[in-house]
Design a protein around this motif. Sequence first.
Motif, PDB file in Angstrom:
ATOM      1  N   ASN A  94      90.762 -13.652  41.049  1.00  0.00           N
ATOM      2  CA  ASN A  94      92.159 -13.403  41.417  1.00  0.00           C
ATOM      3  C   ASN A  94      93.021 -14.649  41.249  1.00  0.00           C
ATOM      4  O   ASN A  94      94.218 -14.533  40.949  1.00  0.00           O
ATOM      5  CB  ASN A  94      92.247 -12.874  42.851  1.00  0.00           C
ATOM      6  N   PRO A 122      98.673  -4.350  36.811  1.00  0.00           N
ATOM      7  CA  PRO A 122      98.941  -4.149  38.248  1.00  0.00           C
ATOM      8  C   PRO A 122      97.906  -4.840  39.134  1.00  0.00           C
ATOM      9  O   PRO A 122      96.705  -4.593  38.996  1.00  0.00           O
ATOM     10  CB  PRO A 122      98.874  -2.621  38.402  1.00  0.00           C
ATOM     11  N   TRP A 123      98.385  -5.701  40.025  1.00  0.00           N
ATOM     12  CA  TRP A 123      97.474  -6.432  40.910  1.00  0.00           C
ATOM     13  C   TRP A 123      96.721  -5.483  41.837  1.00  0.00           C
ATOM     14  O   TRP A 123      95.570  -5.736  42.185  1.00  0.00           O
ATOM     15  CB  TRP A 123      98.267  -7.454  41.737  1.00  0.00           C
ATOM     16  N   ARG A 124      97.338  -4.388  42.239  1.00  0.00           N
ATOM     17  CA  ARG A 124      96.666  -3.413  43.105  1.00  0.00           C
ATOM     18  C   ARG A 124      95.455  -2.800  42.419  1.00  0.00           C
ATOM     19  O   ARG A 124      94.502  -2.390  43.091  1.00  0.00           O
ATOM     20  CB  ARG A 124      97.641  -2.312  43.510  1.00  0.00           C
ATOM     21  N   ARG A 125      95.487  -2.701  41.123  1.00  0.00           N
ATOM     22  CA  ARG A 125      94.328  -2.202  40.375  1.00  0.00           C
ATOM     23  C   ARG A 125      93.326  -3.316  40.125  1.00  0.00           C
ATOM     24  O   ARG A 125      92.112  -3.079  40.094  1.00  0.00           O
ATOM     25  CB  ARG A 125      94.780  -1.609  39.037  1.00  0.00           C
ATOM     26  N   VAL A 185      92.600  -6.036  42.023  1.00  0.00           N
ATOM     27  CA  VAL A 185      91.839  -6.479  43.194  1.00  0.00           C
ATOM     28  C   VAL A 185      90.548  -5.680  43.388  1.00  0.00           C
ATOM     29  O   VAL A 185      89.460  -6.268  43.495  1.00  0.00           O
ATOM     30  CB  VAL A 185      92.709  -6.448  44.466  1.00  0.00           C
ATOM     31  N   PRO A 186      90.600  -4.325  43.452  1.00  0.00           N
ATOM     32  CA  PRO A 186      89.330  -3.602  43.624  1.00  0.00           C
ATOM     33  C   PRO A 186      88.372  -3.792  42.457  1.00  0.00           C
ATOM     34  O   PRO A 186      87.154  -3.852  42.655  1.00  0.00           O
ATOM     35  CB  PRO A 186      89.767  -2.144  43.762  1.00  0.00           C
TER      36      PRO A 186
END
Length: 206
Positions: A72, A136-139, A141-142
């Motif tokens: 990250n 997209p950071w939301r994608r 991270v997981p």
Amino acid sequence: MDVINELILQTVASPWLYAVLFAVTVIDGFFPPVPSETVLVAAAAVLASAGDIWALLPLGLVAAIGAAVGDNIAFGLGRRVGTTRWSWMRRPRVVATFTHAERALSQRSAALILGARYIPVGRVAVNMSAGALRFPWRRFVPLSLVAGTSWSALSLTIGLLAGSWVQEQPLVSAAVGVVIALALGIVIDRVAASRRRRAPVAQLAG
């Protein structure tokens, strides 16, 4: 040899091992020369050789979290500075890796992010490219958490196999584990390079 083995066991049993491992895996996420795989595999092999199997669980957890944090950070650096600012980014092999990563991210982002975790230079290129391309950071991270966990599990498995094969010899088991990990890394790197060379040919043929 007995003195060296005892020193190795004392080092691995130290709480500082987890701090060092976490720092190494974080830094390796954006600075490939730091050998996080080597540290993790060697530590796992020593613990397995000594019969301390349960200690592998916290070791793997620390490594997985550190790997995800490092990935990250690379993502954030890519978003902030891009992929051409520093001189090492403009080396021919690194440029080719970034170019391939940027092209592949638009087609198979999840598979690329997960697979790149096993290639030291590749994971930095992919994760920085993902940041630079506004993935997209939301994608991300997981995906980075899954990638870090699977990479940690594989490294622990290599260390466990080496430690089980060479029991009660921490130095030898660590060396065997590192050799296996390096050999596997070379194979993965060669396969990835071969796929990069074939990709432009396939595009021209299409």
